[in-house]
Design a protein around this motif. Structure first.
Motif, short mmCIF file in Angstrom:
data_model
loop_
_atom_site.label_atom_id
_atom_site.label_comp_id
_atom_site.label_asym_id
_atom_site.label_seq_id
_atom_site.Cartn_x
_atom_site.Cartn_y
_atom_site.Cartn_z
N GLY A 81 -4.07 7.89 -2.45
CA GLY A 81 -4.91 7.29 -3.47
C GLY A 81 -4.24 6.13 -4.18
O GLY A 81 -3.01 6.07 -4.26
N PRO A 82 -5.03 5.19 -4.69
CA PRO A 82 -4.47 4.03 -5.40
C PRO A 82 -3.63 4.47 -6.59
O PRO A 82 -4.05 5.28 -7.41
N GLY A 83 -2.42 3.94 -6.66
CA GLY A 83 -1.53 4.28 -7.76
C GLY A 83 -0.77 5.58 -7.57
O GLY A 83 0.02 5.96 -8.42
N SER A 84 -1.01 6.28 -6.45
CA SER A 84 -0.26 7.51 -6.20
C SER A 84 1.20 7.17 -5.92
O SER A 84 1.56 6.02 -5.65
N MET A 85 2.06 8.17 -5.98
CA MET A 85 3.48 7.94 -5.73
C MET A 85 3.70 7.33 -4.35
O MET A 85 4.48 6.39 -4.19
N PHE A 86 2.97 7.84 -3.34
CA PHE A 86 3.16 7.32 -1.98
C PHE A 86 2.63 5.89 -1.86
O PHE A 86 3.17 5.08 -1.10
N HIS A 87 1.58 5.56 -2.62
CA HIS A 87 1.09 4.19 -2.64
C HIS A 87 2.15 3.25 -3.22
O HIS A 87 2.46 2.19 -2.66
N LEU A 88 2.75 3.64 -4.34
CA LEU A 88 3.75 2.78 -4.99
C LEU A 88 4.99 2.62 -4.11
O LEU A 88 5.55 1.52 -4.01
N VAL A 89 5.43 3.70 -3.48
CA VAL A 89 6.58 3.61 -2.58
C VAL A 89 6.26 2.70 -1.39
O VAL A 89 7.09 1.87 -0.97
N GLY A 90 5.04 2.83 -0.85
CA GLY A 90 4.63 1.95 0.25
C GLY A 90 4.57 0.50 -0.17
O GLY A 90 4.96 -0.39 0.60
N GLU A 91 4.09 0.23 -1.36
CA GLU A 91 4.05 -1.15 -1.87
C GLU A 91 5.47 -1.71 -2.00
O GLU A 91 5.71 -2.88 -1.66
N GLN A 92 6.39 -0.90 -2.49
CA GLN A 92 7.77 -1.37 -2.63
C GLN A 92 8.39 -1.64 -1.26
O GLN A 92 9.12 -2.61 -1.07
N PHE A 93 8.08 -0.79 -0.29
CA PHE A 93 8.56 -1.00 1.08
C PHE A 93 8.04 -2.33 1.63
O PHE A 93 8.80 -3.11 2.23
N ALA A 94 6.76 -2.59 1.42
CA ALA A 94 6.17 -3.84 1.90
C ALA A 94 6.80 -5.05 1.22
O ALA A 94 7.08 -6.08 1.87
N ARG A 95 7.04 -4.96 -0.08
CA ARG A 95 7.61 -6.08 -0.83
C ARG A 95 9.03 -6.39 -0.34
O ARG A 95 9.40 -7.54 -0.19
N GLN A 96 9.83 -5.35 -0.10
CA GLN A 96 11.22 -5.58 0.29
C GLN A 96 11.36 -6.02 1.74
O GLN A 96 12.26 -6.79 2.08
N THR A 97 10.49 -5.54 2.62
CA THR A 97 10.60 -5.90 4.04
C THR A 97 9.79 -7.14 4.39
O THR A 97 10.03 -7.77 5.43
N GLY A 98 8.80 -7.49 3.56
CA GLY A 98 7.92 -8.61 3.88
C GLY A 98 6.83 -8.25 4.87
O GLY A 98 6.13 -9.13 5.38
N ILE A 99 6.65 -6.95 5.14
CA ILE A 99 5.63 -6.51 6.08
C ILE A 99 4.27 -6.48 5.38
O ILE A 99 4.14 -5.93 4.29
N GLU A 100 3.27 -7.05 6.03
CA GLU A 100 1.91 -7.00 5.49
C GLU A 100 1.29 -5.65 5.84
O GLU A 100 1.27 -5.24 7.00
N LEU A 101 0.81 -4.96 4.82
CA LEU A 101 0.20 -3.64 5.02
C LEU A 101 -1.17 -3.60 4.39
O LEU A 101 -1.40 -4.24 3.36
N VAL A 102 -2.07 -2.83 4.97
CA VAL A 102 -3.31 -2.49 4.31
C VAL A 102 -3.21 -1.01 3.96
O VAL A 102 -2.89 -0.17 4.81
N HIS A 103 -3.44 -0.68 2.69
CA HIS A 103 -3.29 0.70 2.24
C HIS A 103 -4.62 1.44 2.37
O HIS A 103 -5.66 0.96 1.90
N VAL A 104 -4.57 2.61 2.99
CA VAL A 104 -5.77 3.41 3.25
C VAL A 104 -5.66 4.70 2.43
O VAL A 104 -4.79 5.53 2.71
N PRO A 105 -6.52 4.87 1.41
CA PRO A 105 -6.39 6.05 0.54
C PRO A 105 -7.03 7.30 1.14
O PRO A 105 -8.06 7.23 1.80
N TYR A 106 -6.38 8.44 0.88
CA TYR A 106 -6.90 9.75 1.28
C TYR A 106 -6.85 10.68 0.07
O TYR A 106 -6.15 10.42 -0.90
N ARG A 107 -7.54 11.80 0.18
CA ARG A 107 -7.56 12.77 -0.92
C ARG A 107 -6.33 13.66 -0.95
O ARG A 107 -6.12 14.41 -1.90
N GLY A 108 -5.51 13.59 0.06
CA GLY A 108 -4.30 14.41 0.09
C GLY A 108 -3.47 14.08 1.31
O GLY A 108 -3.90 13.34 2.21
#
Length: 331
Positions: free
Chosen positions: A163-190
């Motif tokens: 989900g947007p703003g979840s811990m895994f979303h934020l960690v994924g965003e940080q991974f994308a920022r540091q590596t320069g990899i373009e990602l599309v985030h797909v939210p799930y309920r769990g």
């Protein structure tokens, strides 16, 4: 008219009476009744498991029953709010970043701040792992970066999260920022449905906790692991690299942890007693073995001052990521 001796005697008796009525209210031993341990998720989940493992030994150390109460809802925020209603130490919380730090960043309806709470014991922690679908043509961070570069201008890699703003979303965003990899985030309920779609090839990547069934899923070849969010590889899984060892991912260290939290205004002596009780409970070999079997690492005892620093560091890092991606709290 009373004599001077009588007046002095009466005054002494009055002061003695004041002292005897004031002292019990101030010095009454804590805990004076059962302690309520709020778990902000339904029974049977990872947080509930941690609470049940420490319940008996902590109660024994405190000399009062420790009553687990599951209060789920609003990403764990309902349970936090219930615990904040008390400040005498008789209501405590089994907390993690998922409900302590994330909801105030993502939900406008959540009115508490992470700093309204204090961690009095960090109990267990587990690293996260970057998983990939088994047929993704990349096995390392460098190969992921190269794959993303080849796909530039086309379809970006899809990363599942909870989900947007979840811990895994934020960690994924940080991974994308540091590596320069373009990602599309797909939210799930769990995590379970997200992992199901990852195994089915509907998404390419996801971060999740390296515990529970995840190691076996990797060992069976259903998914593959790119690396762990630790500073060093784990002794039990030396083949899994630490993502932070990559030049672009310096400082990329995250883990999921569970700890005992109290309202910030809880008296210091009560916080100290809880700190000692939990860490005494964690000396039970059977408890440690139960945690380690599911991939959790038991945290070495930390002082209240050390815990204050650990907790503030966690608040700062997730807040910084949220600000960097301009994450706005949702109604």
């Amino acid at each position: 008219m009373p004599t001077p001796v009588t007046r002095r005697t009466a005054l002494g008796a009055a002061l003695a009476a004041l002292a005897t009525t004031a002292v019990p209210a101030r010095a009454q031993a804590w805990p004076s009744k059962p302690v309520n341990l709020v778990v902000p998720w339904p029974a049977g989940g990872p947080s509930d498991f941690v609470a049940r493992q420490i319940q008996a030994d902590t109660a024994r150390a405190l000399g009062q029953p420790l009553v687990v109460e599951n209060i789920g809802g609003v990403g764990g925020a309902l349970g936090v709010q219930k615990m904040l209603g008390g400040g005498d130490g008789h209501t405590v919380l089994l907390g993690s970043p998922l409900e302590l730090i994330i909801p105030p960043l993502t939900l406008a309806t959540v009115k508490y701040k992470p700093t309204d709470l204090r961690m009095v014991a960090q109990i267990v922690k587990a690293p996260m792992v970057l998983l990939a679908r088994k047929d993704l043509p990349a096995n390392t961070v460098d190969e992921l970066i190269a794959l993303a570069a080849r796909s530039k201008g086309g379809k970006p890699l899809a990363m599942a999260n909870t989900g947007p703003g979840s811990m895994f979303h934020l960690v994924g965003e940080q991974f994308a920022r540091q590596t320069g990899i373009e990602l599309v985030h797909v939210p799930y309920r769990g995590s379970a449905p997200a992992m199901g779609d990852l195994m089915g090839g509907q998404v390419d990547l996801m971060f999740t906790i390296f515990a529970g069934p995840v190691p076996a899923t990797i060992a069976e070849g259903k998914l593959k692991a790119i690396g762990l969010t630790t500073a060093q590889p784990l002794a039990r899984f030396p083949a899994l690299p630490a993502l932070a060892a990559h030049p672009r991912l310096a400082g990329f260290e995250f883990d999921s942890w569970a700890g005992l939290q109290v309202p910030r205004q809880t008296p210091e002596d009560v916080a100290q007693r809880l700190n000692k009780a939990v860490y005494d409970a964690l000396q039970n070999p059977a408890t440690r073995e139960a945690f380690e079997k599911v991939g959790n690492q038991v945290v070495a005892p930390l002082s209240l001052a050390e815990l204050d620093r650990v907790y503030q560091r966690e608040i700062d890092r997730y807040t910084a990521i949220a600000r960097a991606i301009n994450l706005q709290p949702q109604q």
